[in-house]
Design a protein around this motif. Structure first.
Motif, PDB file in Angstrom:
ATOM      1  N   THR A  12       0.808  -1.219   0.000  1.00  0.00           N
ATOM      2  CA  THR A  12       0.000   0.000   0.000  1.00  0.00           C
ATOM      3  C   THR A  12       0.842   1.271   0.000  1.00  0.00           C
ATOM      4  O   THR A  12       0.294   2.358  -0.087  1.00  0.00           O
ATOM      5  CB  THR A  12      -0.898   0.044   1.249  1.00  0.00           C
ATOM      6  N   GLY A  13       2.151   1.130   0.141  1.00  0.00           N
ATOM      7  CA  GLY A  13       3.031   2.292   0.207  1.00  0.00           C
ATOM      8  C   GLY A  13       3.482   2.638   1.616  1.00  0.00           C
ATOM      9  O   GLY A  13       4.395   3.435   1.793  1.00  0.00           O
ATOM     10  N   ASN A  14       2.845   2.046   2.636  1.00  0.00           N
ATOM     11  CA  ASN A  14       3.238   2.359   4.018  1.00  0.00           C
ATOM     12  C   ASN A  14       4.664   1.899   4.319  1.00  0.00           C
ATOM     13  O   ASN A  14       5.479   2.656   4.855  1.00  0.00           O
ATOM     14  CB  ASN A  14       2.267   1.723   5.011  1.00  0.00           C
ATOM     15  N   THR A  15       4.980   0.665   3.976  1.00  0.00           N
ATOM     16  CA  THR A  15       6.321   0.155   4.245  1.00  0.00           C
ATOM     17  C   THR A  15       7.341   0.819   3.319  1.00  0.00           C
ATOM     18  O   THR A  15       8.488   1.027   3.696  1.00  0.00           O
ATOM     19  CB  THR A  15       6.350  -1.383   4.133  1.00  0.00           C
ATOM     20  N   PHE A  88      11.690  -3.570  10.022  1.00  0.00           N
ATOM     21  CA  PHE A  88      10.624  -2.571  10.113  1.00  0.00           C
ATOM     22  C   PHE A  88       9.438  -3.018   9.264  1.00  0.00           C
ATOM     23  O   PHE A  88       9.579  -3.859   8.377  1.00  0.00           O
ATOM     24  CB  PHE A  88      11.122  -1.189   9.650  1.00  0.00           C
ATOM     25  N   GLY A  89       8.267  -2.470   9.566  1.00  0.00           N
ATOM     26  CA  GLY A  89       7.090  -2.789   8.774  1.00  0.00           C
ATOM     27  C   GLY A  89       5.827  -2.205   9.377  1.00  0.00           C
ATOM     28  O   GLY A  89       5.819  -1.749  10.519  1.00  0.00           O
ATOM     29  N   SER A  90       4.767  -2.237   8.584  1.00  0.00           N
ATOM     30  CA  SER A  90       3.486  -1.701   9.032  1.00  0.00           C
ATOM     31  C   SER A  90       2.485  -2.829   9.215  1.00  0.00           C
ATOM     32  O   SER A  90       2.681  -3.935   8.723  1.00  0.00           O
ATOM     33  CB  SER A  90       2.962  -0.685   8.003  1.00  0.00           C
ATOM     34  N   ALA A 123      -0.458   3.772   8.027  1.00  0.00           N
ATOM     35  CA  ALA A 123       0.521   4.715   7.492  1.00  0.00           C
ATOM     36  C   ALA A 123       1.415   5.214   8.627  1.00  0.00           C
ATOM     37  O   ALA A 123       0.931   5.523   9.717  1.00  0.00           O
ATOM     38  CB  ALA A 123      -0.179   5.884   6.820  1.00  0.00           C
ATOM     39  N   PRO A 124       2.726   5.279   8.383  1.00  0.00           N
ATOM     40  CA  PRO A 124       3.627   5.742   9.440  1.00  0.00           C
ATOM     41  C   PRO A 124       3.399   7.222   9.756  1.00  0.00           C
ATOM     42  O   PRO A 124       3.345   8.051   8.844  1.00  0.00           O
ATOM     43  CB  PRO A 124       5.023   5.508   8.848  1.00  0.00           C
ATOM     44  N   ASP A 125       3.246   7.518  11.054  1.00  0.00           N
ATOM     45  CA  ASP A 125       3.109   8.902  11.473  1.00  0.00           C
ATOM     46  C   ASP A 125       4.508   9.501  11.663  1.00  0.00           C
ATOM     47  O   ASP A 125       5.520   8.842  11.398  1.00  0.00           O
ATOM     48  CB  ASP A 125       2.262   9.010  12.743  1.00  0.00           C
ATOM     49  N   ALA A 126       4.572  10.737  12.113  1.00  0.00           N
ATOM     50  CA  ALA A 126       5.853  11.424  12.261  1.00  0.00           C
ATOM     51  C   ALA A 126       6.782  10.675  13.218  1.00  0.00           C
ATOM     52  O   ALA A 126       7.996  10.590  12.978  1.00  0.00           O
ATOM     53  CB  ALA A 126       5.635  12.860  12.741  1.00  0.00           C
ATOM     54  N   GLU A 130      10.442   9.077  12.204  1.00  0.00           N
ATOM     55  CA  GLU A 130      11.669   9.393  12.947  1.00  0.00           C
ATOM     56  C   GLU A 130      12.313   8.124  13.494  1.00  0.00           C
ATOM     57  O   GLU A 130      13.534   7.988  13.490  1.00  0.00           O
ATOM     58  CB  GLU A 130      11.389  10.389  14.072  1.00  0.00           C
ATOM     59  N   ALA A 131      11.504   7.179  13.957  1.00  0.00           N
ATOM     60  CA  ALA A 131      12.041   5.906  14.445  1.00  0.00           C
ATOM     61  C   ALA A 131      12.736   5.154  13.308  1.00  0.00           C
ATOM     62  O   ALA A 131      13.771   4.503  13.522  1.00  0.00           O
ATOM     63  CB  ALA A 131      10.931   5.055  15.066  1.00  0.00           C
ATOM     64  N   CYS A 132      12.189   5.226  12.099  1.00  0.00           N
ATOM     65  CA  CYS A 132      12.823   4.582  10.942  1.00  0.00           C
ATOM     66  C   CYS A 132      14.144   5.262  10.602  1.00  0.00           C
ATOM     67  O   CYS A 132      15.118   4.586  10.251  1.00  0.00           O
ATOM     68  CB  CYS A 132      11.889   4.589   9.746  1.00  0.00           C
TER      69      CYS A 132
END
Length: 139
Positions: A12-15, A88-90, A123-126, A130-132
């Motif tokens: 979906t684009g999140n990762t 990492f992942g969603s 979806a990754p938030d701010a 930053e964690a990524c």
């Protein structure tokens, strides 16, 4: 200069967004970064990199994506002993069991998890971005 691979699958684009943040963080620390889709990464590439970040969302009953990512990861798994990696992942449901199972696989293969894994709910938030970036800097 360390060589870092960022290997991911995204539906979906999140990762994918998380992978871009990992790449940015690694570059901030001066690493040479190569980004791969999971279908383009093979066991012979593992030795070319000092560290590898793997990214995959939770699928189905909290498992790695089963068509492209998991087959690739299964192929490279035996080459990860002593290799610095990060995950990492969603996800959109569950409590992160897929990540704990994945970490167990990596530990069983003798990989060195250099930092805590990063999970984003949808979806990754701010904070997740930053964690990524921090994950990338840790590599």
């Amino acid at each position: 200069m360390s060589k870092v691979a960022v290997v991911y699958w995204s539906g979906t684009g999140n990762t994918q967004a998380m992978a871009a943040a990992v790449e940015a963080g690694a570059k901030e620390n001066g690493a040479e970064v190569t980004v791969f889709g999971s279908s383009d990464f093979t066991p012979d590439k593992v030795a070319e990199f000092d560290a590898i970040a793997f990214g995959c969302p939770a699928m189905g009953a909290e498992v790695l994506e089963e068509t492209e990512f998991d087959p690739m990861f299964t192929e490279v798994e035996s080459s990860l002993s002593g290799k610095k990696i990060a995950l990492f992942g969603s996800y959109g449901w569950g409590d992160g069991q897929w990540m704990r199972d994945w970490e167990d696989r990596c530990n069983g293969a003798g990989a060195i998890l250099v930092t805590d894994s990063v999970m984003a709910n949808n979806a990754p938030d701010a904070d997740a971005i930053e964690a990524c970036k921090a994950l990338g800097r840790a590599l």
